[in-house]
Design an enzyme around this catalytic site. Structure first.
Site, PDB file in Angstrom:
ATOM      1  N   SER A 164       0.736  -1.292   0.051  1.00  0.00           N
ATOM      2  CA  SER A 164      -0.024   0.312  -0.149  1.00  0.00           C
ATOM      3  C   SER A 164       0.754   0.814   0.099  1.00  0.00           C
ATOM      4  CB  SER A 164      -1.288   0.194   1.390  1.00  0.00           C
ATOM      5  OG  SER A 164      -1.570   0.991   1.097  1.00  0.00           O
ATOM      6  N   ASP A 172      -2.502   6.724  -3.601  1.00  0.00           N
ATOM      7  CA  ASP A 172      -1.320   6.076  -2.794  1.00  0.00           C
ATOM      8  C   ASP A 172      -1.015   5.244  -3.392  1.00  0.00           C
ATOM      9  OD1 ASP A 172      -3.283   4.294  -2.529  1.00  0.00           O
ATOM     10  OD2 ASP A 172      -2.065   3.578  -0.905  1.00  0.00           O
ATOM     11  N   ASP A 190      -0.655   1.988  -4.058  1.00  0.00           N
ATOM     12  CA  ASP A 190      -1.351   0.999  -4.431  1.00  0.00           C
ATOM     13  C   ASP A 190      -2.883   1.391  -5.464  1.00  0.00           C
ATOM     14  OD1 ASP A 190      -2.582   0.826  -2.210  1.00  0.00           O
ATOM     15  OD2 ASP A 190      -3.450  -1.186  -2.191  1.00  0.00           O
ATOM     16  N   ASP A 209      -5.784   2.802  -4.013  1.00  0.00           N
ATOM     17  CA  ASP A 209      -6.709   2.666  -3.407  1.00  0.00           C
ATOM     18  C   ASP A 209      -7.526   4.131  -2.957  1.00  0.00           C
ATOM     19  OD1 ASP A 209      -5.202   2.365  -0.809  1.00  0.00           O
ATOM     20  OD2 ASP A 209      -6.295   0.649  -0.296  1.00  0.00           O
TER      21      ASP A 209
HETATM   22 MG    MG Z   1      -3.631   1.974  -0.194  1.00  0.00          MG
END
Ligand code: MG
Length: 460
Positions: free
Chosen positions: A101, A244, A246, A248
């Site tokens: 993440s 961010d 990744d 999401d």
């Molecule tokens: Mg994330």
């Protein structure tokens, strides 16, 4: 079911520094355990983000699943929510996503999602851990090992899924200009293409996927988004959005370059979306602004407050059939698409909100009541924390404040003022969140509890 004596899954999957905290053997055996838990009726989707260690970890995940007898398809690089949506819609029994993440570049990890694309429940994680610890994973012979293939539809399926949830002609008609700060992360392969297909003029910064995150790091916070704000002003864009690592989470700035936390943008979206999804409910965590409650009440909708964590929000959305979820850190969840936080879906919903109401981002925000917030953290050894929290609770009780114990202590000093003290699940700290509609009141309340907290830590 055996109870696992060690806990590998944290608040959001398994994370660590490869080669130090997590080894390739560990990832392989854990994936073998996940494969055993899932059974081998349908294939498992394996995806990854942009991190330098991701290809090696993907190798371990594939190896573990195949040796447990699961068929697998590798989806390659895509945002985490794209893989999650792929698992849900392309016929998978579950998925493993290699990602850390927003963590610093040296970290990586795995996220385990069920057939609905959402992170599995805590009890399912415990069941996987038990299989791992007892080494009870499947070890079929050479004839029964899994088959491996590729899944090339993840990104197109994701973009098409998002477009099916919004009014494309209406958005295209506004001919928006948007600045996308990709942060060298996984949205590089999805969001710019989505925005172009929604008729936007797209300006990207930090758009090259790069596991060293050389642009502004993988975590979007107001302090690192000055370039985005500057680009919005110089290109006269309608807004800027930063993702961010990744992809999401998403933080937005308006056409003037003013940045808003996720609870303010999320409330703006809820204010529009609750007219489409009457009654809600809206799911959010106890650290989110009371603004969400006011917006929901205006629409006759309920808010369900959960413990802090994106999985808690997702699961509460499923259990209560909720169309909307949000977090103050920039997580927005749209149930009709998939009840997980999703940076590109959120971007499309912002575009639709501004198009449908024919207003600017700052105008949409200015319709909302103003709240002031203050957040910080204090070091406190884990063994001291129960006593410290007891002292604070006694102080709050004496003052006659209303106390909410959903997660830590949320102390309401009046209808629009609260302070939340929450021991961190992973670090020896206590986090403080506070909010009021009156700036002076906020300062006074914060100072009082900050002092009490310092004294309690000393006395414990
Ligand atoms: Mg994330």
């Amino acid at each position: 079911m055996a109870v696992a004596s060690r806990k590998f899954f944290g608040t959001n999957g398994i994370r660590g520094v490869p080669g130090k905290d997590i080894t390739l053997e560990f990832i392989a055996e854990m994936s073998q355990s996940i494969g055993t838990f899932l059974g081998s009726s349908k294939p498992v989707l394996v995806g990854n983000d942009v991190r330098n260690s991701s290809p090696s970890l993907v190798g371990s995940v594939l190896s573990g699943l195949l040796s447990a007898g699961n068929n697998v398809n590798a989806g390659g690089l895509a945002p985490t929510p794209a893989h999650q949506f792929g698992v849900r819609t392309l016929g998978y029994v579950g998925g493993i996503i290699v990602t850390a993440s927003h963590n610093p570049p040296q970290y990586n990890g795995i996220k385990f999602v069920g057939s609905d694309g959402v992170e599995v429940r805590r009890e399912d994680e415990a069941a996987v851990e038990a299989i791992y610890l007892e080494k009870k994973y499947n070890r079929p012979d050479w004839q029964a090992v899994g088959r491996s293939g590729k899944e090339s539809r993840v990104i197109e399926n994701y973009i098409a899924g998002i477009m099916s949830q919004v009014n494309v002609p209406r958005i295209s008609g506004r001919k928006f200009t948007v600045v996308l700060d990709i942060g060298n992360g996984a949205q590089a392969v999805a969001s710019p293409y989505l925005c172009e297909r929604l008729g936007c003029k797209v300006i990207t910064i930090n758009a090259q996927p790069d596991g060293n995150f050389p642009g502004r790091g993988p975590e979007p916070t107001p302090a690192v988004l000055k370039d985005m704000c500057e680009a919005v002003r110089s290109y006269h864009a309608d807004f800027g959005v930063a993702y961010d690592g990744d992809g999401d989470r998403s933080l937005f700035c308006d056409e003037n370059g003013e940045i808003y936390w996720g609870d303010r943008t999320g409330s703006m979206l809820a204010d529009y979306l609750l007219s489409k999804h009457e009654g809600g409910p809206v799911v959010t965590t106890v650290s989110t602004s009371a603004l969400v409650g006011i917006v929901a009440a205006n629409h006759g909708a309920k808010v369900l407050w959960t413990t802090v964590g994106s999985v808690d929000v997702s699961r509460a959305m499923i259990d209560n059939n909720a169309p909307l979820g949000l977090e103050e850190n920039g997580g927005f969840f749209y149930g009709p698409h998939i009840p997980v936080r999703d940076g590109a879906m959120t971007t499309a919903l912002v575009l639709e909100t501004l198009a449908a109401r024919n207003i600017s981002f700052s105008q949409a925000i200015s319709k909302l009541k103003t709240f002031y917030q203050k957040k910080s953290k204090f070091e406190c050894p884990k063994e001291k924390r129960p006593n410290v929290m007891k002292i604070i609770e006694a102080k709050a009780t004496r003052s006659g404040a209303k106390i909410d114990r959903t997660d830590g202590l949320k102390i309401w000093t009046d209808d629009n003022s609260w302070i939340l003290l929450r021991p961190s699940g992973t670090e020896p700290i206590i986090r403080i969140y506070s909010e009021s509609d009156d700036e002076e009141k906020l300062e006074k309340m914060y100072a009082g509890y900050e002092q009490a907290l310092k004294e309690a830590i000393e006395a414990s």
